[in-house]
Design a protein around this motif. Structure first.
Motif, PDB file in Angstrom:
ATOM      1  N   LEU A 123      -0.172  -6.602 -11.504  1.00  0.00           N
ATOM      2  CA  LEU A 123      -1.061  -6.233 -10.509  1.00  0.00           C
ATOM      3  C   LEU A 123      -2.497  -5.962 -11.155  1.00  0.00           C
ATOM      4  O   LEU A 123      -3.639  -6.213 -10.720  1.00  0.00           O
ATOM      5  CB  LEU A 123      -0.883  -4.919  -9.588  1.00  0.00           C
ATOM      6  CG  LEU A 123       0.429  -5.314  -8.315  1.00  0.00           C
ATOM      7  CD1 LEU A 123       0.090  -6.698  -7.745  1.00  0.00           C
ATOM      8  CD2 LEU A 123       1.648  -4.892  -8.986  1.00  0.00           C
ATOM      9  N   TYR A 169      -1.222   0.033  -3.868  1.00  0.00           N
ATOM     10  CA  TYR A 169      -1.978  -1.011  -3.911  1.00  0.00           C
ATOM     11  C   TYR A 169      -2.688  -1.013  -2.907  1.00  0.00           C
ATOM     12  O   TYR A 169      -2.245  -0.712  -1.806  1.00  0.00           O
ATOM     13  CB  TYR A 169      -0.834  -2.301  -4.080  1.00  0.00           C
ATOM     14  CG  TYR A 169      -1.772  -3.512  -4.389  1.00  0.00           C
ATOM     15  CD1 TYR A 169      -2.084  -3.845  -5.970  1.00  0.00           C
ATOM     16  CD2 TYR A 169      -2.436  -4.497  -3.495  1.00  0.00           C
ATOM     17  CE1 TYR A 169      -2.710  -5.141  -6.175  1.00  0.00           C
ATOM     18  CE2 TYR A 169      -3.198  -5.284  -4.092  1.00  0.00           C
ATOM     19  CZ  TYR A 169      -3.505  -5.757  -5.034  1.00  0.00           C
ATOM     20  OH  TYR A 169      -4.264  -6.766  -5.734  1.00  0.00           O
ATOM     21  N   TYR A 189       0.864  -1.403  -0.086  1.00  0.00           N
ATOM     22  CA  TYR A 189      -0.068  -0.061  -0.014  1.00  0.00           C
ATOM     23  C   TYR A 189       0.718   1.327   0.008  1.00  0.00           C
ATOM     24  O   TYR A 189       0.311   2.304  -0.186  1.00  0.00           O
ATOM     25  CB  TYR A 189      -0.796  -0.039   1.159  1.00  0.00           C
ATOM     26  CG  TYR A 189      -0.559  -0.176   2.466  1.00  0.00           C
ATOM     27  CD1 TYR A 189       0.008   1.001   3.168  1.00  0.00           C
ATOM     28  CD2 TYR A 189      -0.546  -1.225   3.249  1.00  0.00           C
ATOM     29  CE1 TYR A 189       0.269   1.049   4.602  1.00  0.00           C
ATOM     30  CE2 TYR A 189       0.053  -1.369   4.417  1.00  0.00           C
ATOM     31  CZ  TYR A 189       0.528  -0.284   5.077  1.00  0.00           C
ATOM     32  OH  TYR A 189       0.938  -0.031   6.560  1.00  0.00           O
TER      33      TYR A 189
END
Ligand SMILES: Cc1ncc(COP(=O)(O)O)c(C=O)c1O
Length: 353
Positions: free
Chosen positions: A319, A274, A270
């Motif tokens: 991702l 993300y 994060y």
């Protein structure tokens, strides 16, 4: 090299803008590039789309000034208009189009009349920004009397991306009636309305998300809409761990292996943007092979299931992008692609191709 990166594809942005251009027909196409071009880079996005569009839309004055001062000479619409008299001066000096959504803005304009490019925003049911129709009619008259006739009327749809939308039609009727009474151009359509409601195009459309290769609808994918991927987020595997049945992974031990297998550690978290709330099961891909996130996302790392996956330390994990649709990740996370694009931090490398 850590290898955590966001690839921005200008050819895809240009393709998607061309797609919007065709849907727009005779209407002016204003590409929304607010919030740093939906995370793609304000100027990168604007320059890539410039050949297909008549103008750009941003949310706030700083974005508009940045665009203008970077050499974007054409029309720029500021969707929240000016916040105070100073910003109004900036807008006038740079010939920016300001959205006037509240009576306090009308008062500021009337306090110091001068040529200003105004779009009057109507509240037609979203109940966020905008003047109610009776106030808009009165404001338009007052502004015109002071030599500041608005250029057009705009409104924003609350539910154009809902499968069961029963609101947009009423919003459109209300906005069209005011535009008709004032004999002014109308602008209502976001991406969802541009694709779905050709009769809502009016004289100017303002798509955003479709330009960035994401579908506004959960029943139709971006590729089905002929939109290309413009934002690809990837990182590398930095460790592969053997794990036994009953062993858990990561903070809070939220995921436990049912069988023996391999778990990959990916250098992204994060701290890169993300989403921390991505649950176990969120899709990722390793060398194009689909697999899933397992365990909690931490600041600098996340973990993925490598059972049945051909993978080595150093391999690339996507991702979102080509093998994993950003819309699928957004759905797994209970959010929308807009938020995923916008929340990428400054840490990943940004590669513009
Ligand atoms: C006023 C306005 N117009 C247009 C858009 C573009 O919407 P979308 O990204 O859903 O196409 C936005 C984005 O929220 C907006 O605030």
């Amino acid at each position: 090299m850590r290898g955590t990166r966001v690839e921005i594809r200008t050819a895809a942005l240009a393709h998607n803008a061309g797609r919007a251009r065709r849907l727009a027909g005779d209407a002016e196409l204003f590409a929304m590039v607010k919030a740093n071009g939906y995370g793609h880079g304000l100027l990168t996005a604007a320059q890539a789309m410039a050949p297909a569009v008549e103008g750009f839309g941003v949310a706030v004055m700083e974005e508009a000034v940045a665009l203008r001062d970077s050499g974007i000479a054409g029309p720029i619409l500021v969707a929240e208009g000016f916040f105070d008299a100073d910003e109004l001066e900036h807008a006038r000096r740079r010939s920016l189009e300001v959205v006037v959504h509240s009576l306090w803005q009308v008062q500021l304009l009337l306090a110091k009349p001068a040529p200003t490019r105004i779009w009057l925003k109507l509240n037609t049911g979203m109940n966020r920004l905008g003047l109610r129709p009776e106030w808009a009619l009165q404001a338009a008259e007052q502004l015109a009397a002071a030599g500041m006739k608005p250029l057009g009327i705009m409104s924003h749809f609350a539910c154009a991306d809902d499968a069961t939308d029963s609101v947009s039609e009423k919003q459109l009727l209300l906005a069209a009636e005011v535009a008709q009474r004032l004999q002014l151009p109308l602008s209502t359509a976001n991406s969802a309305a541009l694709i779905r409601y050709p009769h809502a195009r009016g004289q100017r459309v303002r798509p955003g998300i479709m330009l960035y290769g994401s579908s506004p609808f959960d029943w139709q994918s971006a590729s089905e809409l002929d939109l290309q991927v413009s934002h690809r987020f990837s990182a590398r595997l930095i460790a592969i761990n053997e794990i036994q049945p009953g062993e858990s992974v990561g903070y809070g031990a939220t995921w436990t292996a049912a069988r023996a297998g391999r778990v990959g550690v990916v250098a992204v978290g994060y701290g890169d943007g993300y989403p921390r709330h991505a649950p176990s099961g969120t899709p990722v891909a390793v060398n194009g092979q689909p697999t899933i996130l397992v365990g909690r996302v931490s600041m600098d790392m996340l973990t993925i299931d490598l059972n049945g996956i051909d993978a080595q330390v150093g391999d690339e994990v996507e991702l979102w992008g080509d093998a994993v649709a950003v819309d699928a990740v957004a759905k797994a996370c209970g959010t929308i692609s807009y938020e995923l694009f916008c929340q990428i931090t400054a840490r990943p490398a940004r590669i513009v191709v």
